[in-house]
Each structure stands twice: as C-alpha cells, then as structure tokens.
Scaffold this active site. Sequence first.
Site, short mmCIF file in Angstrom:
data_model
loop_
_atom_site.label_atom_id
_atom_site.label_comp_id
_atom_site.label_asym_id
_atom_site.label_seq_id
_atom_site.Cartn_x
_atom_site.Cartn_y
_atom_site.Cartn_z
N VAL A 16 -6.55 7.23 -7.57
CA VAL A 16 -6.04 8.69 -6.79
C VAL A 16 -6.97 9.78 -7.93
O VAL A 16 -7.59 10.89 -7.24
CB VAL A 16 -5.06 9.05 -6.49
CG1 VAL A 16 -4.62 11.00 -5.88
CG2 VAL A 16 -4.46 8.28 -5.67
N TYR A 137 11.10 3.27 -8.70
CA TYR A 137 10.04 4.08 -8.84
C TYR A 137 10.34 5.78 -7.66
O TYR A 137 9.81 7.13 -8.28
CB TYR A 137 8.91 3.59 -8.29
CG TYR A 137 7.16 4.40 -7.89
CD1 TYR A 137 6.12 4.73 -8.96
CD2 TYR A 137 6.63 4.64 -6.57
CE1 TYR A 137 5.43 5.34 -8.49
CE2 TYR A 137 5.44 5.14 -6.04
CZ TYR A 137 4.57 5.14 -7.22
OH TYR A 137 4.52 5.89 -7.33
O1 GFB Z 1 1.36 -2.07 -0.01
P1 GFB Z 1 2.23 -3.04 -1.11
O2 GFB Z 1 2.33 -3.78 -1.87
O3 GFB Z 1 3.22 -2.08 -0.97
O4 GFB Z 1 2.88 -3.69 0.69
P2 GFB Z 1 4.94 -1.58 0.25
C1 GFB Z 1 2.97 -3.20 2.26
C2 GFB Z 1 2.94 -5.02 2.76
O5 GFB Z 1 2.34 -5.43 2.70
C3 GFB Z 1 4.65 -5.45 2.56
C4 GFB Z 1 2.60 -7.13 2.78
O6 GFB Z 1 5.05 -6.15 3.88
C5 GFB Z 1 4.14 -6.49 2.08
O7 GFB Z 1 5.21 -8.05 2.19
N1 GFB Z 1 1.43 -7.98 2.36
C6 GFB Z 1 0.92 -9.24 2.44
C7 GFB Z 1 0.85 -7.87 0.97
N2 GFB Z 1 0.36 -9.76 1.97
C8 GFB Z 1 0.18 -9.07 0.74
C9 GFB Z 1 -0.54 -8.65 -0.42
O8 GFB Z 1 -1.45 -10.29 -0.54
N3 GFB Z 1 -0.39 -8.36 -1.56
C10 GFB Z 1 0.14 -7.12 -1.74
N4 GFB Z 1 0.71 -6.51 -2.12
N5 GFB Z 1 1.27 -7.52 -0.14
C11 GFB Z 1 4.06 -0.34 -2.54
C12 GFB Z 1 5.97 0.94 -3.51
O9 GFB Z 1 4.93 -0.24 -0.94
O10 GFB Z 1 3.96 0.91 -1.66
C13 GFB Z 1 5.50 1.57 -3.55
O11 GFB Z 1 5.77 -0.65 -4.02
C14 GFB Z 1 4.63 2.14 -3.27
O12 GFB Z 1 6.72 2.49 -4.47
C15 GFB Z 1 3.53 1.60 -2.27
O13 GFB Z 1 5.33 3.38 -2.63
C16 GFB Z 1 2.46 2.96 -1.84
O14 GFB Z 1 3.43 -0.50 1.22
O15 GFB Z 1 5.98 -1.91 0.33
#
Ligand code: GFB
Length: 312
Positions: A16, A137
């Site tokens: 960002v 967070y």
């Molecule tokens: O982007 P993400 O890690 O965070 O995951 P959040 C979003 C969704 O994508 C979840 C799925 O349902 C994950 O299980 N997902 C599928 C994956 N495959 C993958 C992968 O390979 N990696 C990841 N990371 N996810 C975060 C917050 O929440 O979003 C923070 O924890 C912040 O605090 C951020 O707000 C914007 O959208 O769930």
Amino acid sequence: MERHSRIYVAGHRGLVGSAIVRALEKEGYHNLVLRSRKELDLRDSRQVDHFFLDQEIDYVFLAAAKVGGIAANNDQPADFIRDNLLIQTNIIDAAYRARVEKLLFLGSTCIYPKLAPQPLKEEYLLTGALEPTNAPYAVAKIAGITMCQSYNRQYGTKYISVMPTNIYGPNDNFDLYSSHVLPALLRKFHEAKEQGSPFVEVWGTGNPRREFLHADDLADACLFLMRHYEGDEIVNIGVGEDIAIKDLALLIRKVTGYEGEIRFNDAVPDGTPRKLVDVTKLTGLGWRAGIGLEDGLRQVYADFKQTFTVKN
Ligand code: GFB
C-alpha cells in the site's frame, strides 16, 4: 496538500505504501519523507518522537503495519496485536505533538463483525463478534480508529480513517505461508505450470467471497480522501463487487495459463464467509475504482514474472 508539503508515508516499501508513493510522485508532490525499517523502528516511541520533532512533517499516510494472510494472522496473534498497536500509537501520538496538519490511518475490513450483513456499511463497526482468525489484528485497527476519533475530539486534530478491502498489486508478499490469497494463488499456479504439477492446492472450501482492490486504485482513493474528506466517520474503500475464492482460483488459472486440476483443502480455515464493502459513501464523495480484476491480475502476473525470485 500543496505540492511542496512535507509528506511522510509510513510503510513506503509495502504494497500500500509503495502505491501511495507512486501516486504522490505522479501528481507532483516532491517533498516526500521516507524511512526504511532499519532507519526508523516505528515500534520504538523514542525513535518516532524524535523523527517527528526533527522532520516538520505536514501530512502523514499511515500505511505501516504488520500484515499477513489467514495463516500468519492465526498463528501469530500476539505479534499482530502488539506490533500494530505500537506502530499506530507511536505515530498518531507523535504526529499530534509535532502539530501535523492531517493524518490518514489505514484500517481494514476485518474490523467488521464476522457475520455482519453484506455489503458492509461503515455503521456496522462494533456491532458484533469478530472473525477469530484475525481478531487481534482487527482489535488493533479498531483501537487506531478510536484513537484518531479521540484525538480529533480532545485535541482538534484532523485525523481520518479509511477501511480498504483486500488489496493486491506490485510489491505484494508472495510467501506461500504468510501472504494473502491472491498473491499466493498467482505463485502457486505459476509454479505448477512451470513444474508441470498435476494439481494446485487451494486452502479452505473455496466458498468464501472476497473483494479485491488494486493498490493503485487504493492509493488514488487515499490521495482523494486526504484532499477532500474531513470527519471522524470511517470511509470504506472498495470496488463494490466480490468473487468466490473458487472463481478467483479459476480466473488465476486462466491468467497464468495453467491447465491442471484445482484441489481444495478444507482442513485449512475459511475465515470470514464474506467481506464486501458498501462504497456508497465513497462514491457519494466522488471517487470510484478504475482497475478491473482480470486486468489487474494480468498486470500483477506480468510484474511477478519479471521481478519474483525465491529468497533463500
Ligand atoms: O487472503 P486471506 O489469507 O485472508 O484468505 P482473509 C482469504 C481466503 O482465501 C480464505 C483462502 O478463505 C483462505 O482460506 N485461500 C485459499 C488462501 N488458498 C489460499 C492460499 O494459498 N493462501 C491464502 N492466504 N489464503 C485476512 C486477514 O483475511 O485479510 C487480515 O487475516 C486482513 O487480517 C486481510 O484483514 C485483508 O481475507 O481471510
């Protein structure tokens, strides 16, 4: 903001902050103050106080934060709440004492209750329980919003708080453990194609829905709000449309040209079922996102292929 104003972008190397610097430079703001983590540890109040008293900053974009995807948030709750509380408290307080003209605080849509009605209106803040995977967070970000409002009320500062939806773009974190879903999937599909792997694993059920905003759009909205918005109320920043993770995976498969299978691993948590922001307030003020998801993905993928190297 004048073209010669001294503008501090905290977190200028991140997704960002780097986009905000690009936008400011493009628009002719030439008096930017930037400090790397090595030069200024924002968790240390003495260093932050000294920096503000020394630098005569006029405007602050507070984009510095400890951020990560669902796994990092879930596994390191203490680090997420501590680092974010320290960074934002130090900056918000030092900026007040150094008589900064205006400060923009970047929050996140995870401040809204897990099961809030959709789309998420600004007034839903503090109306229900948070999503447990990122509550530490979110609590830190809610404290930041309340601090901004409290300083405005007690000290007459001009602090505004904005709530961006999930952001993607250049300079993102592509580490498969700590990243957000979009960069993680871009890398997974890219590497599966390169290595000829028969399938790509996508975490969770694929059913959660997320909204994705390009960092350049977010930066543009931040400059717009810094110039045109004053008030205690938070403002959502998003595109007003969301997509199921399973459809995001299909889109990324198409963009990367991978032809293998997608497998969902439902042993990994889904997190919040849906996070779509209501952007009525922002569009009412006169701002709208311009970069479509598929175009943005193609741009980030091209950038990723040119710049990404696996560390270690
Ligand atoms: O982007 P993400 O890690 O965070 O995951 P959040 C979003 C969704 O994508 C979840 C799925 O349902 C994950 O299980 N997902 C599928 C994956 N495959 C993958 C992968 O390979 N990696 C990841 N990371 N996810 C975060 C917050 O929440 O979003 C923070 O924890 C912040 O605090 C951020 O707000 C914007 O959208 O769930």
